[in-house]
Design a protein around this motif. Structure first.
Motif, short mmCIF file in Angstrom:
data_model
loop_
_atom_site.label_atom_id
_atom_site.label_comp_id
_atom_site.label_asym_id
_atom_site.label_seq_id
_atom_site.Cartn_x
_atom_site.Cartn_y
_atom_site.Cartn_z
N SER A 1 0.77 -1.11 0.03
CA SER A 1 -0.08 -0.04 -0.01
C SER A 1 0.85 1.19 -0.08
O SER A 1 0.42 2.33 -0.66
CB SER A 1 -0.91 0.11 1.12
OG SER A 1 -1.84 1.09 1.27
N GLY A 2 2.18 1.29 0.69
CA GLY A 2 2.82 2.29 0.81
C GLY A 2 3.58 2.67 -0.64
O GLY A 2 3.71 3.88 -1.03
N LEU A 3 3.82 1.57 -1.29
CA LEU A 3 4.38 1.98 -2.74
C LEU A 3 3.27 2.62 -3.50
O LEU A 3 3.60 3.19 -4.55
CB LEU A 3 4.83 0.52 -3.43
CG LEU A 3 5.99 -0.19 -2.87
CD1 LEU A 3 6.23 -1.74 -3.45
CD2 LEU A 3 7.24 0.70 -2.97
N PRO B 1 8.97 18.11 2.50
CA PRO B 1 7.56 18.03 2.18
C PRO B 1 6.87 16.94 1.53
O PRO B 1 5.71 16.68 1.48
CB PRO B 1 7.60 19.44 1.10
CG PRO B 1 8.77 20.03 1.43
CD PRO B 1 9.78 19.18 1.95
N VAL B 2 7.88 16.08 1.22
CA VAL B 2 7.54 14.86 0.37
C VAL B 2 6.57 13.83 1.53
O VAL B 2 5.61 13.34 1.12
CB VAL B 2 8.68 14.04 -0.06
CG1 VAL B 2 9.64 13.61 1.06
CG2 VAL B 2 8.12 12.90 -1.07
N ARG B 3 7.20 14.16 2.81
CA ARG B 3 6.47 13.23 3.69
C ARG B 3 5.08 13.68 3.97
O ARG B 3 4.06 12.94 4.12
CB ARG B 3 7.09 13.36 4.89
CG ARG B 3 6.59 12.49 6.45
CD ARG B 3 5.85 13.39 7.09
NE ARG B 3 5.45 12.55 8.46
CZ ARG B 3 4.48 12.85 9.41
NH1 ARG B 3 4.05 13.94 9.07
NH2 ARG B 3 4.26 12.04 10.46
N GLU B 4 4.71 15.12 3.92
CA GLU B 4 3.31 15.37 3.86
C GLU B 4 2.37 15.10 2.74
O GLU B 4 1.36 14.90 3.09
CB GLU B 4 3.24 16.98 4.29
CG GLU B 4 4.20 17.44 5.30
CD GLU B 4 3.61 16.84 6.68
OE1 GLU B 4 2.53 16.59 7.12
OE2 GLU B 4 4.85 16.33 7.47
N ARG B 5 3.00 14.95 1.58
CA ARG B 5 2.41 14.70 0.31
C ARG B 5 1.96 13.13 0.59
O ARG B 5 0.84 12.93 0.13
CB ARG B 5 3.22 14.72 -0.74
CG ARG B 5 2.38 14.59 -2.18
CD ARG B 5 3.21 14.77 -3.44
NE ARG B 5 3.25 16.38 -3.51
CZ ARG B 5 3.63 16.93 -4.55
NH1 ARG B 5 3.99 16.01 -5.31
NH2 ARG B 5 3.90 18.25 -4.58
N LEU B 6 2.87 12.28 1.17
CA LEU B 6 2.56 10.78 1.24
C LEU B 6 1.60 10.65 2.11
O LEU B 6 0.53 9.89 2.05
CB LEU B 6 3.94 10.14 1.86
CG LEU B 6 4.82 10.07 0.68
CD1 LEU B 6 6.07 9.44 1.10
CD2 LEU B 6 4.57 8.96 -0.46
N LEU B 7 1.46 11.61 3.38
CA LEU B 7 0.63 11.33 4.41
C LEU B 7 -0.63 11.58 3.87
O LEU B 7 -1.79 11.13 4.21
CB LEU B 7 1.05 12.18 5.32
CG LEU B 7 -0.01 12.12 6.86
CD1 LEU B 7 -0.25 10.76 7.36
CD2 LEU B 7 0.49 13.05 8.00
N ALA B 8 -0.97 12.82 3.14
CA ALA B 8 -2.16 13.06 2.51
C ALA B 8 -2.87 12.05 1.79
O ALA B 8 -3.89 11.85 1.79
CB ALA B 8 -1.81 14.30 1.57
N ASP B 9 -1.98 11.23 0.82
CA ASP B 9 -2.51 10.39 -0.11
C ASP B 9 -2.97 9.18 0.90
O ASP B 9 -3.85 8.51 0.61
CB ASP B 9 -1.31 9.87 -0.88
CG ASP B 9 -1.89 8.72 -1.64
OD1 ASP B 9 -2.21 9.00 -3.08
OD2 ASP B 9 -1.83 7.54 -1.26
N ARG B 10 -2.14 8.62 1.89
CA ARG B 10 -2.51 7.69 2.88
C ARG B 10 -3.61 8.22 3.60
O ARG B 10 -4.72 7.24 3.59
CB ARG B 10 -1.38 7.36 3.92
CG ARG B 10 -0.08 7.12 3.44
CD ARG B 10 -0.14 5.88 2.75
NE ARG B 10 -1.23 4.78 3.25
CZ ARG B 10 -2.02 4.03 2.41
NH1 ARG B 10 -1.91 4.14 0.99
NH2 ARG B 10 -2.95 3.06 2.80
N SER B 11 -3.96 9.35 3.96
CA SER B 11 -5.30 9.76 4.60
C SER B 11 -6.60 9.46 3.48
O SER B 11 -7.59 9.21 4.02
CB SER B 11 -5.24 11.12 5.21
OG SER B 11 -4.31 11.02 5.89
#
Length: 470
Positions: free
Chosen positions: A180-182, A328-338
């Protein structure tokens, strides 16, 4: 009205209807009432049942008539062809790694370790404790529980040399399994219509996730040390890709380990092009020999997105992993996961953390090395002895698989089907290539059940190979 009487009438009339000509008229309600000694309401109930079964047609004012045998209307899915046109290309079928194994079959296809290689006692106890805690009735934070994020961060930070700022818990996003992370990585960092650079062959799940995200895959050549630096630079320059996916440690399917010099060159190239390296460290817990230090430990400017899984080593029932990224990439990833799943089950997070914090966890991992070595060596010797036409290109220093090269004129998919008919499940190598395969391969897992039957499986594989070579 008697239900039992109506049921009796239905049962007897069904025997009559079997021999009746289509279109023939049933006796009237009055005649059936007299024949069975029941009232008209009971007869009408029986007739309604026959109508519902599609055996009788009721025509008001005319009577009830026998219907002919009608084949069921075939299901029609043609409309879906148009509705699914936006999916973008052929979607791969279910991976061979996920096929179910019959009781008697020898399974060399699976990508998960069998239960005797798992810390089963720890897992069961951890799940029981998690079920009694608050995690059983509350939702978890979107990024994951603070304690589990801290554990993932500490694991990676323990490799970080002096002079480089280590990652912290705030850099971690807990995911429901790294597959899912990929998907989040390819959607959020690359995006539809963009490119991702991958070794070929590489993990089938990464290929699938990239394709599902609408990402174009650009393959690069590899040698014994890892991706060829010049080819990597060319691929980045020509494609404009800003994401490179790799498995530097015990790669699936090849078992390859990037050399220290090649790790440094790849990181340098990624920095030069202003790109991200997605380091999939799925096999960290499956080292037969010592696993190298993660590349992410040397990253001082946010170029490495580190992926770490617990699903395979703790339990496939505990789908928990982490993506570690800085900036910033971490925040973008978190938004997608949410957007996809809101948060990961708190019960599973609690259980995973419980397992890895137990002193017995480290004891388990130490014992696992020897058990994997025994299984690996047994499978290697069986293939070399009983399938001399094939070549084990590399005896892996960790991971769960052997990558076996077949004779040039053997069709690996035909071979896999032939082996399955003989009760041996193997995975054809084709699904690990993002483009045209460089040759025929099998991926064979040595972490499945029944290692005592590896020689039997190798005999079947050898016989099926020779059938194609005749």
């Amino acid at each position: 009205m008697s239900t039992s009487s109506a049921d009796r009438i239905v049962a007897e009339l069904r025997l009559v209807l079997d021999d009746a000509a289509p279109g023939s008229r049933l006796p009237s309600t009055r005649d059936l009432s007299a024949r069975y000694g029941v009232g008209p309401v009971t007869v009408q109930k029986a007739v309604r049942t026959l109508v519902g079964l599609g055996l009788v047609e009721s025509r008001p004012g005319s009577g009830n008539f026998v219907l002919g045998a009608r084949p069921p209307k075939p299901l029609e899915f043609g409309w879906q062809t148009s509705a699914l046109r936006s999916a973008g290309g052929r979607v791969p079928t279910l991976s061979a790694s996920l096929r179910e194994r019959s009781v008697d079959a020898i399974g060399l296809h699976a990508g998960f370790p069998t239960r005797e290689l798992l810390p089963e006692r720890l897992v069961r106890s951890a799940l029981a404790r998690a079920a009694r805690g608050d995690a059983a009735i509350t939702h978890a934070p979107a990024a994951g529980s603070p304690e589990l994020r801290a554990w993932f961060a500490t694991e990676l930070a323990s490799f970080t040399p002096t002079g480089i700022v280590p990652v912290s818990a705030r850099d971690v996003v807990v995911v429901p399994g790294t597959q899912s992370g990929l998907g989040s990585i390819f959607r959020a960092i690359a995006g539809p219509g963009r490119s991702v650079v991958m070794e070929s062959p590489t993990y089938w799940g990464a290929i699938l996730s990239a394709r599902q995200a609408g990402v174009d895959i650009v393959p690069v050549a590899s040698d014994a040390e890892g991706p060829v630096p010049d080819d990597l630079a060319r691929a980045l320059a020509e494609s404009g890709a800003r994401v490179v996916y790799g498995q530097p440690t015990f790669a699936n399917p090849t078992g390859a380990v990037w050399s220290p010099a090649r790790r440094e060159r790849v990181l340098s190239t990624v920095r030069e092009f202003g790109a991200f390296l997605v380091e999939d460290d799925w096999a960290r817990d499956f080292g037969i020999e010592d696993a190298p230090v993660p590349i992410a430990a040397y990253d001082d400017s946010g170029h490495v997105v580190y992926v770490r899984s617990l699903s395979k080593s703790v339990s496939p029932a505990i789908r928990v992993g982490a993506v570690i990224a800085r900036g910033p990439v971490r925040e973008r990833l978190l938004a997608d996961r949410s957007a996809e799943s809101l948060y990961v089950s708190g019960v599973l997070q609690s259980a995973a953390l419980d397992v890895v914090l137990q002193p017995a966890w480290r004891t388990h991992l130490r014992a696992l090395r020897g058990r994997l070595r025994e299984r690996r060596d047994l499978l290697v010797s069986s293939i070399e002895r009983l399938v001399p036409e094939a070549v084990v290109e590399r005896v892996p220093a960790g991971g769960l698989n052997l990558w076996v090269r077949l004779p040039q004129h053997v069709d690996s998919e035909v071979l896999a089907a032939a082996c399955e008919r003989e009760g041996v499940l193997v995975a054809a190598g084709t699904e690990w290539f993002p483009t045209d395969p460089s040759g025929p391969y099998l991926r064979l897992g040595y972490a499945g059940p029944d290692p005592a039957r590896y020689a039997d499986a190798a005999e079947v594989i050898g016989a099926c190979v020779r059938e194609q070579l005749v």
